[in-house]
Design an enzyme around this catalytic site. Structure first.
Site, PDB file in Angstrom:
ATOM      1  N   LYS A   1      -0.321  -8.879   3.170  1.00 28.24           N
ATOM      2  CA  LYS A   1       1.033  -8.506   3.624  1.00 28.24           C
ATOM      3  C   LYS A   1       1.394  -7.244   2.857  1.00 28.24           C
ATOM      4  CE  LYS A   1       5.007  -8.461   3.081  1.00 28.24           C
ATOM      5  NZ  LYS A   1       5.739  -7.156   3.021  1.00 28.24           N
TER       6      LYS A   1
ATOM      7  N   GLU B   1       0.751  -8.667 -10.979  1.00 31.45           N
ATOM      8  CA  GLU B   1       0.890  -7.374 -11.667  1.00 31.45           C
ATOM      9  C   GLU B   1       2.300  -6.891 -11.364  1.00 31.45           C
ATOM     10  OE1 GLU B   1      -3.872  -6.340 -11.359  1.00 31.45           O
ATOM     11  OE2 GLU B   1      -2.453  -4.969 -10.424  1.00 31.45           O
TER      12      GLU B   1
ATOM     13  N   CYS C   1       3.717   1.833 -11.735  1.00 32.37           N
ATOM     14  CA  CYS C   1       4.148   0.802 -12.683  1.00 32.37           C
ATOM     15  C   CYS C   1       3.841   1.197 -14.114  1.00 32.37           C
ATOM     16  CB  CYS C   1       3.460  -0.512 -12.352  1.00 32.37           C
ATOM     17  SG  CYS C   1       1.660  -0.351 -12.356  1.00 32.37           S
TER      18      CYS C   1
ATOM     19  N   GLU D   1      13.793  -1.196 -15.761  1.00 32.82           N
ATOM     20  CA  GLU D   1      12.875  -0.328 -15.017  1.00 32.82           C
ATOM     21  C   GLU D   1      13.636   0.438 -13.935  1.00 32.82           C
ATOM     22  OE1 GLU D   1      10.206  -2.083 -12.048  1.00 32.82           O
ATOM     23  OE2 GLU D   1       8.542  -1.015 -12.970  1.00 32.82           O
TER      24      GLU D   1
HETATM   25  P1  NAD Z   1       8.674  -5.649  -4.312  1.00 34.86           P
HETATM   26  O1  NAD Z   1       8.474  -6.767  -5.262  1.00 34.86           O
HETATM   27  O2  NAD Z   1      10.021  -5.401  -3.773  1.00 34.86           O
HETATM   28  O3  NAD Z   1       7.742  -5.843  -3.041  1.00 34.86           O
HETATM   29  C1  NAD Z   1       6.350  -6.025  -3.175  1.00 34.86           C
HETATM   30  C2  NAD Z   1       5.860  -6.828  -1.992  1.00 34.86           C
HETATM   31  O4  NAD Z   1       6.410  -8.142  -2.049  1.00 34.86           O
HETATM   32  C3  NAD Z   1       6.258  -6.265  -0.640  1.00 34.86           C
HETATM   33  O5  NAD Z   1       5.171  -6.417   0.240  1.00 34.86           O
HETATM   34  C4  NAD Z   1       7.423  -7.161  -0.236  1.00 34.86           C
HETATM   35  O6  NAD Z   1       7.617  -7.254   1.149  1.00 34.86           O
HETATM   36  C5  NAD Z   1       6.991  -8.486  -0.804  1.00 34.86           C
HETATM   37  N1  NAD Z   1       8.055  -9.444  -1.065  1.00 34.86           N
HETATM   38  C6  NAD Z   1       9.325  -9.188  -1.446  1.00 34.86           C
HETATM   39  N2  NAD Z   1      10.008 -10.349  -1.623  1.00 34.86           N
HETATM   40  C7  NAD Z   1       9.138 -11.357  -1.356  1.00 34.86           C
HETATM   41  C8  NAD Z   1       9.240 -12.773  -1.362  1.00 34.86           C
HETATM   42  N3  NAD Z   1      10.366 -13.389  -1.696  1.00 34.86           N
HETATM   43  N4  NAD Z   1       8.147 -13.496  -1.024  1.00 34.86           N
HETATM   44  C9  NAD Z   1       6.991 -12.891  -0.714  1.00 34.86           C
HETATM   45  N5  NAD Z   1       6.834 -11.546  -0.678  1.00 34.86           N
HETATM   46  C10 NAD Z   1       7.893 -10.790  -1.004  1.00 34.86           C
HETATM   47  O7  NAD Z   1       8.082  -4.365  -5.053  1.00 34.86           O
HETATM   48  P2  NAD Z   1       8.116  -2.867  -4.529  1.00 34.86           P
HETATM   49  O8  NAD Z   1       9.529  -2.397  -4.565  1.00 34.86           O
HETATM   50  O9  NAD Z   1       7.336  -2.788  -3.258  1.00 34.86           O
HETATM   51  O10 NAD Z   1       7.272  -2.124  -5.662  1.00 34.86           O
HETATM   52  C11 NAD Z   1       7.830  -1.612  -6.825  1.00 34.86           C
HETATM   53  C12 NAD Z   1       7.667  -2.583  -7.969  1.00 34.86           C
HETATM   54  O11 NAD Z   1       6.301  -2.950  -8.100  1.00 34.86           O
HETATM   55  C13 NAD Z   1       8.039  -2.012  -9.316  1.00 34.86           C
HETATM   56  O12 NAD Z   1       8.734  -2.978 -10.061  1.00 34.86           O
HETATM   57  C14 NAD Z   1       6.700  -1.727  -9.983  1.00 34.86           C
HETATM   58  O13 NAD Z   1       6.730  -1.703 -11.379  1.00 34.86           O
HETATM   59  C15 NAD Z   1       5.891  -2.849  -9.457  1.00 34.86           C
HETATM   60  N6  NAD Z   1       4.466  -2.522  -9.508  1.00 34.86           N
HETATM   61  C16 NAD Z   1       3.690  -3.104 -10.463  1.00 34.86           C
HETATM   62  C17 NAD Z   1       2.346  -2.782 -10.554  1.00 34.86           C
HETATM   63  C18 NAD Z   1       1.428  -3.365 -11.606  1.00 34.86           C
HETATM   64  O14 NAD Z   1       0.223  -3.200 -11.481  1.00 34.86           O
HETATM   65  N7  NAD Z   1       1.936  -4.025 -12.599  1.00 34.86           N
HETATM   66  C19 NAD Z   1       1.791  -1.889  -9.641  1.00 34.86           C
HETATM   67  C20 NAD Z   1       2.625  -1.314  -8.676  1.00 34.86           C
HETATM   68  C21 NAD Z   1       3.968  -1.652  -8.612  1.00 34.86           C
HETATM   69  C1  6OH Z   2       0.880   0.619 -10.590  1.00 32.95           C
HETATM   70  O1  6OH Z   2       1.708   1.202  -9.930  1.00 32.95           O
HETATM   71  C2  6OH Z   2      -0.469   1.075 -10.768  1.00 32.95           C
HETATM   72  C3  6OH Z   2      -1.461   0.179 -10.879  1.00 32.95           C
HETATM   73  C4  6OH Z   2      -2.789   0.643 -11.020  1.00 32.95           C
HETATM   74  C5  6OH Z   2      -3.832  -0.177 -10.851  1.00 32.95           C
HETATM   75  O2  6OH Z   2      -3.736  -1.443 -10.511  1.00 32.95           O
HETATM   76  C6  6OH Z   2      -5.182   0.304 -11.034  1.00 32.95           C
HETATM   77  O3  6OH Z   2      -6.109  -0.473 -10.813  1.00 32.95           O
HETATM   78  O4  6OH Z   2      -5.384   1.484 -11.395  1.00 32.95           O
END
Ligand code: NAD
Ligand code: 6OH
Length: 520
Positions: free
Chosen positions: A212, A288, A322, A424
């Site tokens: 998804k 993550e 992230c 964040e």
């Molecule tokens: P988000 O959590 O809003 O959405 C991520 C995904 O989850 C989307 O596909 C969304 O549709 C889905 N989703 C949302 N609510 C849900 C629910 N209740 N049940 C199931 N699925 C659901 O995140 P975003 O805004 O798309 O991305 C930004 C965030 O992601 C930031 O906080 C960033 O730090 C984090 N991020 C973390 C990493 C990492 O590796 N740690 C990497 C990339 C992004």
């Molecule tokens: C977050 O936004 C970035 C994550 C990066 C990875 O998961 C990767 O494998 O480099």
């Protein structure tokens, strides 16, 4: 260039689909008569299928609608899960590791064959600069498949010669089995990179997946389906369902009783919602999540290297990684010089059109996310920050004014308890604060509920090791940032995640170990 047929092209002449950007032939579904908009479909059991509702896919660079996305309903999510389950009982479930690895290399080949399509789709969806999509996102997608294909062939497993106190002898050894059907839920910031980072090891271990992708960035997950077909991945092994989180495909997938595990990248509070959804069926999760990452700059750093590196760490992908540094701690002895140098770096960024090779700062992902980032710019002022540069919205005098750009921004002067230092933001922004001792720098860097990444900038080798080992995070870089080796553990502490992926950690999450004990 290979023509990509997954996103149908009855839209060439539609002024709304101004998308030299979305590959000319991306969707297959003709719209209702007279409807010229491109449609991005679900991919279930080897077929591209419509949904019963649509939502708009918007180009963040100018706010235009580039396609309509077909939202999967609950029945379709159920079909996708069922089709994944069935695939495990057919050819895919019987393939040996060598053949699976060969097919994954073919997926990488198929991505590379469509390199330009993937780049165009990724920049259309995200607004990220073409230089970034073509150097980072798409090459990493292919690399994810190659690395895990090779790794799974090489990976050994534990075995023990056992002797019990009463003299029994046995041989213990473990075998690796797939988990089954894995639900993969991913965000919009590095859509293809992060999706393939999970799909590749899941398939390498013999699972079938239902993904998804983020509602903001549906295109490349859909294009990947075509690459999967090309590579001979059987139907049902890779399924894509489009939609949102709550009350939509994200929720339907994560609470589905026949999904065996959920792997998720996104916001910490979404992780919390998914934990609740999986609790009744006790599924393994790999999360993550977000970060509020620190960069610590010592006065003995290579100054130019630190400024360049932190310039990347703050502004790459418009701060929407992230791992980005939103808190920069600098030795007071070089504080003013560092602030001036990073300001110059920020002011030299080029907020151009994504398809311009010279652009190195794109828009934010959406109007809603821009509201969030701008609300933090406002909050920073209320909390008493001084804006060294930025703090607003750029004016272009062209269609980019309808996009979601913000100025790259640097603040100083906040207390460590300010919300802008604690929460964040996920935009092209950092706060810089001075420190007077190594101990103080370590304490400030660790004063967060998150724990994803840190970077340390020093030429003192001992200090580099000493400080790095005190960081309460999953990943610490010394004199670099986002320099990746895909075999290394990747993940976060605290609010930043659960578990580690990367190398053997991925193989261990995406497989079930069965220990066999043979009496000798
Ligand atoms: P988000 O959590 O809003 O959405 C991520 C995904 O989850 C989307 O596909 C969304 O549709 C889905 N989703 C949302 N609510 C849900 C629910 N209740 N049940 C199931 N699925 C659901 O995140 P975003 O805004 O798309 O991305 C930004 C965030 O992601 C930031 O906080 C960033 O730090 C984090 N991020 C973390 C990493 C990492 O590796 N740690 C990497 C990339 C992004
Ligand atoms: C977050 O936004 C970035 C994550 C990066 C990875 O998961 C990767 O494998 O480099």
């Amino acid at each position: 260039m290979t023509r990509c047929t997954v996103i149908s092209n009855n839209a060439r002449s539609d002024p709304r689909a101004k998308i030299a950007s979305l590959p000319a032939a991306l969707l297959r579904l003709p719209g209702p008569a007279g409807d010229l908009v491109k449609r991005i479909q679900n991919y279930i059991d080897g077929r591209f299928v419509a949904g019963d509702r649509e939502f708009a896919d918007v180009n963040p660079a100018d706010g235009t609608v580039i396609a309509q996305v077909m939202e999967a309903n609950e029945v379709q999510v159920d079909e996708a899960v069922h089709s994944a389950r069935c695939a495990l009982r057919r050819e895919w479930g019987r393939l040996g590791v060598r053949e699976r690895a060969t097919r994954l290399h073919r997926v990488a080949d198929a991505i590379e064959k469509r390199f330009d399509c993937f780049v165009q789709a990724e920049i259309a969806d995200t607004g990220k600069p073409i230089s970034l999509a073509s150097k980072l996102d798409v090459p990493r997608a292919a690399a994810n498949f190659r690395v895990f294909a090779d790794l799974v062939k090489m990976a050994g497993l534990e075995s023990f010669q056992t002797e019990t106190p009463d003299g029994a002898k046995a041989l213990n050894y473990a075998v690796r089995k797939p988990l089954g059907v894995v639900g993969v839920v991913t965000p919009w910031n590095l859509p293809l990179l992060l999706l393939t980072w999970k799909v590749a090891p899941a398939l390498a271990c013999g699972n079938a997946v239902v993904v998804k992708p983020s509602e903001e960035t549906p295109a490349t997950a859909t294009l990947l389906a075509e690459a999967m077909q090309d590579a001979g991945i059987p139907k049902g092994v890779y399924n894509v369902v489009h939609g949102f989180g709550p009350g939509s495909a994200g929720e339907f997938l994560t609470r589905h009783p026949d999904v065996d595990a959920v792997t998720f990248t996104g916001e910490s509070r979404t992780g919390a919602a998914i934990m609740k959804a999986v609790a009744p069926t006790v599924k393994p999760v790999s999360f993550e999540l977000g970060g509020k990452n620190a960069a610590v700059v010592f006065s003995d750093c290579d100054f130019a290297e630190a400024v360049n590196g932190i310039g990347e760490a703050v502004f790459l992908n418009t701060g929407q990684v992230c791992l980005c540094a939103e808190r920069v701690y600098v030795d007071r002895k070089i504080f003013n010089a560092f602030v001036d140098a990073l300001k110059e770096k920020a002011e030299n960024l080029n907020s151009g059109w994504p398809s311009d090779a010279k652009t190195n700062l794109g828009p934010l992902i959406s109007a809603q996310h821009r509201e969030k980032v701008l609300s933090y710019y406002q909050l920073a002022r209320e909390e008493g920050a001084t804006a060294v540069t930025g703090g607003g919205v750029p004016k272009f005098g062209d269609d980019r004014d309808n996009g979601f750009y913000v100025q790259p921004t640097i603040y100083i002067g906040l207390t460590e308890s300010a919300r802008c230092v604690k929460e964040e933001i996920f935009g092209p922004v950092c706060h810089i604060a001075p420190f007077d001792s190594e101990e103080q720098a370590v304490a400030m860097a660790n004063d967060t509920k998150y724990g994803l990444a840190a970077s340390i900038w020093t030429t003192n080798l001992k200090r580099g090791h000493r400080v790095a080992q005190q960081m309460n995070v999953g990943i610490t870089w010394v004199n670099c940032w986002f320099l990746r080796d895909l075999r290394t553990p990747f993940g976060g502490a605290g609010l930043s995640g659960i578990g580690r992926e990367g190398g053997m950690h991925s193989l261990n999450f995406y497989s079930e170990l069965n220990n066999i004990c043979i009496r000798l």
